[in-house]
Design a protein around this motif. Structure first.
Motif, PDB file in Angstrom:
ATOM      1  N   LEU A  34       0.925  -1.203   0.275  1.00  0.00           N
ATOM      2  CA  LEU A  34      -0.104   0.109  -0.004  1.00  0.00           C
ATOM      3  C   LEU A  34       0.696   1.384   0.080  1.00  0.00           C
ATOM      4  N   GLY A  35       1.939   1.210   0.815  1.00  0.00           N
ATOM      5  CA  GLY A  35       2.716   2.532   0.685  1.00  0.00           C
ATOM      6  C   GLY A  35       3.400   2.603  -0.802  1.00  0.00           C
ATOM      7  N   MET A  36       3.830   1.692  -1.447  1.00  0.00           N
ATOM      8  CA  MET A  36       4.178   1.763  -2.800  1.00  0.00           C
ATOM      9  C   MET A  36       3.134   2.185  -3.714  1.00  0.00           C
ATOM     10  N   TYR A  37       1.959   1.663  -3.598  1.00  0.00           N
ATOM     11  CA  TYR A  37       0.510   2.141  -4.255  1.00  0.00           C
ATOM     12  C   TYR A  37       0.625   3.493  -4.344  1.00  0.00           C
ATOM     13  N   TYR A  38       0.376   4.085  -3.070  1.00  0.00           N
ATOM     14  CA  TYR A  38       0.369   5.386  -3.115  1.00  0.00           C
ATOM     15  C   TYR A  38       1.201   6.443  -3.335  1.00  0.00           C
ATOM     16  N   VAL A  39       2.706   5.880  -3.281  1.00  0.00           N
ATOM     17  CA  VAL A  39       3.649   6.986  -3.872  1.00  0.00           C
ATOM     18  C   VAL A  39       3.279   6.758  -5.517  1.00  0.00           C
ATOM     19  N   ILE A  40       3.212   5.719  -6.160  1.00  0.00           N
ATOM     20  CA  ILE A  40       3.145   5.364  -7.413  1.00  0.00           C
ATOM     21  C   ILE A  40       2.046   6.288  -7.956  1.00  0.00           C
ATOM     22  N   LYS A  41       0.741   6.265  -7.187  1.00  0.00           N
ATOM     23  CA  LYS A  41      -0.309   7.059  -7.547  1.00  0.00           C
ATOM     24  C   LYS A  41      -0.188   8.596  -7.598  1.00  0.00           C
ATOM     25  N   ASN A  42       0.565   9.104  -6.592  1.00  0.00           N
ATOM     26  CA  ASN A  42       1.069  10.324  -6.218  1.00  0.00           C
ATOM     27  C   ASN A  42       1.951  10.819  -7.490  1.00  0.00           C
ATOM     28  N   CYS A  43       2.713   9.983  -8.134  1.00  0.00           N
ATOM     29  CA  CYS A  43       3.409  10.113  -9.341  1.00  0.00           C
ATOM     30  C   CYS A  43       2.573  10.375 -10.772  1.00  0.00           C
ATOM     31  N   GLY A  44       1.295   9.807 -10.510  1.00  0.00           N
ATOM     32  CA  GLY A  44       0.382  10.286 -11.641  1.00  0.00           C
ATOM     33  C   GLY A  44       0.307   8.827 -12.475  1.00  0.00           C
ATOM     34  N   LYS A  45       0.688   7.604 -11.712  1.00  0.00           N
ATOM     35  CA  LYS A  45       0.888   6.514 -13.001  1.00  0.00           C
ATOM     36  C   LYS A  45      -0.132   5.570 -12.544  1.00  0.00           C
ATOM     37  N   SER A  46      -0.614   4.878 -13.491  1.00  0.00           N
ATOM     38  CA  SER A  46      -1.491   3.757 -13.270  1.00  0.00           C
ATOM     39  C   SER A  46      -0.733   2.581 -12.572  1.00  0.00           C
ATOM     40  N   VAL A  47      -1.387   1.949 -11.407  1.00  0.00           N
ATOM     41  CA  VAL A  47      -0.956   1.174 -10.465  1.00  0.00           C
ATOM     42  C   VAL A  47      -1.962   0.112 -10.168  1.00  0.00           C
ATOM     43  N   THR A  48      -1.631  -0.957 -10.090  1.00  0.00           N
ATOM     44  CA  THR A  48      -2.327  -2.282  -9.918  1.00  0.00           C
ATOM     45  C   THR A  48      -1.611  -3.126  -8.762  1.00  0.00           C
ATOM     46  N   ILE A  49      -2.335  -3.529  -7.716  1.00  0.00           N
ATOM     47  CA  ILE A  49      -1.970  -4.459  -6.905  1.00  0.00           C
ATOM     48  C   ILE A  49      -2.249  -5.966  -7.308  1.00  0.00           C
ATOM     49  N   ILE A  50      -1.410  -6.860  -7.262  1.00  0.00           N
ATOM     50  CA  ILE A  50      -1.845  -8.061  -7.504  1.00  0.00           C
ATOM     51  C   ILE A  50      -1.453  -9.121  -6.092  1.00  0.00           C
ATOM     52  N   ILE A  51      -2.710  -9.722  -5.902  1.00  0.00           N
ATOM     53  CA  ILE A  51      -2.945 -10.792  -4.854  1.00  0.00           C
ATOM     54  C   ILE A  51      -3.655 -11.951  -5.412  1.00  0.00           C
ATOM     55  N   ASP A  52      -2.958 -12.959  -5.462  1.00  0.00           N
ATOM     56  CA  ASP A  52      -3.405 -14.470  -5.921  1.00  0.00           C
ATOM     57  C   ASP A  52      -3.792 -15.358  -4.699  1.00  0.00           C
ATOM     58  N   ASP A  53      -3.632 -14.956  -3.370  1.00  0.00           N
ATOM     59  CA  ASP A  53      -3.998 -15.676  -2.414  1.00  0.00           C
ATOM     60  C   ASP A  53      -5.451 -16.315  -2.327  1.00  0.00           C
ATOM     61  N   GLU A  54      -5.707 -17.345  -2.515  1.00  0.00           N
ATOM     62  CA  GLU A  54      -7.378 -17.716  -2.150  1.00  0.00           C
ATOM     63  C   GLU A  54      -7.841 -17.382  -0.951  1.00  0.00           C
ATOM     64  N   LYS A  55      -7.204 -17.561   0.080  1.00  0.00           N
ATOM     65  CA  LYS A  55      -7.536 -17.095   1.303  1.00  0.00           C
ATOM     66  C   LYS A  55      -6.604 -16.357   1.938  1.00  0.00           C
TER      67      LYS A  55
END
Length: 132
Positions: A34-55
Motif C-alpha cells: 500500500l505504501g508503494m501504491y500511494y507513492v506511485i499514484k502520487n506520481c500520476g501513474k496507473s498502478v495495480t496490486i496483485i494478490i493471488d492468495d485464495e484465502k
C-alpha cells in the motif's frame, strides 16, 4: 543499492506499474504494498496490486475491505492482467526476494522488476531485478 531518483525514473518510464508481495500476505507485506501504491499514484501513474492468495487471514481481509471502501483499491489476480503485460510494465515486489514466495511465480518473467525487501538473499532470490 539503487537511489530514489532511479526508482522514480523507472516508474515514470513504465506503461503500467504492478505491485505484489509474498504468498500468504500478512499485514507488513500489505503495508509495504500500500505504501508503494500511494507513492506511485502520487506520481500520476496507473498502478495495480496483485494478490493471488485464495484465502487471507482475518486482519488482512479486514484491511483489504477497508481500503476497497475508502479508496476503491481492488487487488487483482495475475490471470486478470497477464494479457496487459508488456516490455514497459514495471513490477515492484515488496517484503520478499524469493521466486517461490511470489504471489504468482509467473511474475518473475517480467523484464523490469524492483525488489524492496529486508530478508537475506539465497539461491532462490529473484534474479535480474533491481534491489533496494
Amino acid at each position: 543499492m539503487i537511489d530514489s531518483i532511479k526508482i522514480q525514473n523507472l516508474i515514470y518510464d513504465s506503461s503500467e506499474v504492478y505491485i505484489t508481495a509474498h504468498k500468504n500476505i500478512d499485514l507488513d507485506a500489505l503495508g509495504s504494498v500500500l505504501g508503494m501504491y500511494y507513492v506511485i499514484k502520487n506520481c500520476g501513474k496507473s498502478v495495480t496490486i496483485i494478490i493471488d492468495d485464495e484465502k487471507v487471514n482475518p486482519e488482512v481481509k479486514r484491511s483489504l475491505d477497508t481500503i476497497k471502501k475508502l479508496d476503491n483499491i481492488i487487488p487483482v489476480r495475475y490471470d486478470d492482467i497477464k494479457r496487459k503485460l508488456n516490455d514497459k510494465s514495471l513490477l515492484i515486489i515488496t517484503d520478499t526476494n524469493k521466486c517461490k514466495r511470489l504471489q504468482n511465480e509467473q511474475l518473475k518473467k517480467l523484464k523490469r522488476k524492483i525488489v524492496i525487501d529486508h530478508h537475506v538473499r539465497t539461491d532462490d532470490t529473484i534474479d535480474d531485478a533491481i534491489y533496494e
